[in-house]
Design an enzyme around this catalytic site. Sequence first.
Site, PDB file in Angstrom:
ATOM      1  N   HIS A  39      31.717   6.322 -13.800  1.00  7.26           N
ATOM      2  CA  HIS A  39      32.952   5.542 -13.632  1.00  7.26           C
ATOM      3  C   HIS A  39      33.106   5.146 -12.171  1.00  7.26           C
ATOM      4  CE1 HIS A  39      34.001   9.680 -12.584  1.00  7.26           C
ATOM      5  NE2 HIS A  39      34.790   9.109 -11.697  1.00  7.26           N
ATOM      6  N   HIS A 121      32.344   3.256  -5.247  1.00  7.82           N
ATOM      7  CA  HIS A 121      31.006   3.794  -5.529  1.00  7.82           C
ATOM      8  C   HIS A 121      30.992   4.398  -6.922  1.00  7.82           C
ATOM      9  CE1 HIS A 121      33.340   7.306  -4.253  1.00  7.82           C
ATOM     10  NE2 HIS A 121      32.514   8.013  -5.021  1.00  7.82           N
TER      11      HIS A 121
HETATM   12  P1  2AM Z   1      33.577  11.048  -6.683  1.00  8.27           P
HETATM   13  O1  2AM Z   1      32.933  10.226  -7.712  1.00  8.27           O
HETATM   14  O2  2AM Z   1      33.377  10.535  -5.306  1.00  8.27           O
HETATM   15  O3  2AM Z   1      33.285  12.516  -6.796  1.00  8.27           O
HETATM   16  C1  2AM Z   1      37.370  12.395 -10.891  1.00  8.27           C
HETATM   17  O4  2AM Z   1      37.336  13.668 -10.346  1.00  8.27           O
HETATM   18  C2  2AM Z   1      37.052  11.364  -9.861  1.00  8.27           C
HETATM   19  O5  2AM Z   1      37.979  11.414  -8.786  1.00  8.27           O
HETATM   20  C3  2AM Z   1      35.681  11.499  -9.265  1.00  8.27           C
HETATM   21  O6  2AM Z   1      35.011  10.268  -9.424  1.00  8.27           O
HETATM   22  C4  2AM Z   1      35.871  11.793  -7.799  1.00  8.27           C
HETATM   23  O7  2AM Z   1      35.162  10.936  -6.953  1.00  8.27           O
HETATM   24  C5  2AM Z   1      37.323  11.535  -7.571  1.00  8.27           C
HETATM   25  N1  2AM Z   1      37.902  12.657  -6.844  1.00  8.27           N
HETATM   26  C6  2AM Z   1      37.811  13.954  -7.165  1.00  8.27           C
HETATM   27  N2  2AM Z   1      38.475  14.706  -6.275  1.00  8.27           N
HETATM   28  C7  2AM Z   1      39.008  13.861  -5.366  1.00  8.27           C
HETATM   29  C8  2AM Z   1      39.814  14.023  -4.212  1.00  8.27           C
HETATM   30  N3  2AM Z   1      40.222  15.209  -3.809  1.00  8.27           N
HETATM   31  N4  2AM Z   1      40.156  12.922  -3.532  1.00  8.27           N
HETATM   32  C9  2AM Z   1      39.751  11.706  -3.924  1.00  8.27           C
HETATM   33  N5  2AM Z   1      38.991  11.480  -5.022  1.00  8.27           N
HETATM   34  C10 2AM Z   1      38.629  12.542  -5.733  1.00  8.27           C
END
Ligand code: 2AM
EC number: 3.1.4.58
Length: 180
Positions: A39, A121
């Site tokens: 996603h 990304h």
């Molecule tokens: P990532 O793909 O860069 O890991 C669900 O957890 C989504 O939210 C993931 O795609 C993750 O990004 C993002 N995510 C998880 N923890 C986060 C945080 N503390 N701050 C911002 N984005 C977060």
Amino acid sequence: MRLFLALVPPPALRRRLGELADAARTRCGGRRMPDDSFHLTLAFLGEQPETRATEIGDWLARFSILPGQWRLDRWGCFRRRGIVWVGGAEGEAALRDLQGQLWEGLEGMGVSGRPARFAPHITLLRRAPRPPGPGLPDASLTWDYTRVELIQSVTTPGGSHYASLARTTIPEESPCLPSR
Ligand code: 2AM
């Protein structure tokens, strides 16, 4: 409930992303995201009460978004978290607009946490000890997107599982998200 708003790739693109993730895992190590978990996060909301999830879901379902195209063409990583991702500059401006519109609406509902920086990304690997480099296949893909989903992330010992709770309607059925 741990929530986020995201674009979810259609099945053919998910399969292609899965092939890239397999190639990346061979080179970089780490944990590969399952095909049905790929996603693009537009807004990470963190822990929210169930009532808030309902409110956000109802709000999302009243709108459509401007359909867009994102051209993926590069590998990248967040070294500290061991994340290996694919992204691309063509179409990023529209994604930034969409992210801004969503956060305006969320903040109007009292949700905070808008990040200072947004780097679109798609995560393919987590906890990868080695960065992407030469020898990886071209990350050359086109993503035509039409709607945003509200997703619940459930953390289990085997990793995170995602459940789609609500989504914007497809265009022409409802008003567009108010532009900024
Ligand atoms: P990532 O793909 O860069 O890991 C669900 O957890 C989504 O939210 C993931 O795609 C993750 O990004 C993002 N995510 C998880 N923890 C986060 C945080 N503390 N701050 C911002 N984005 C977060």
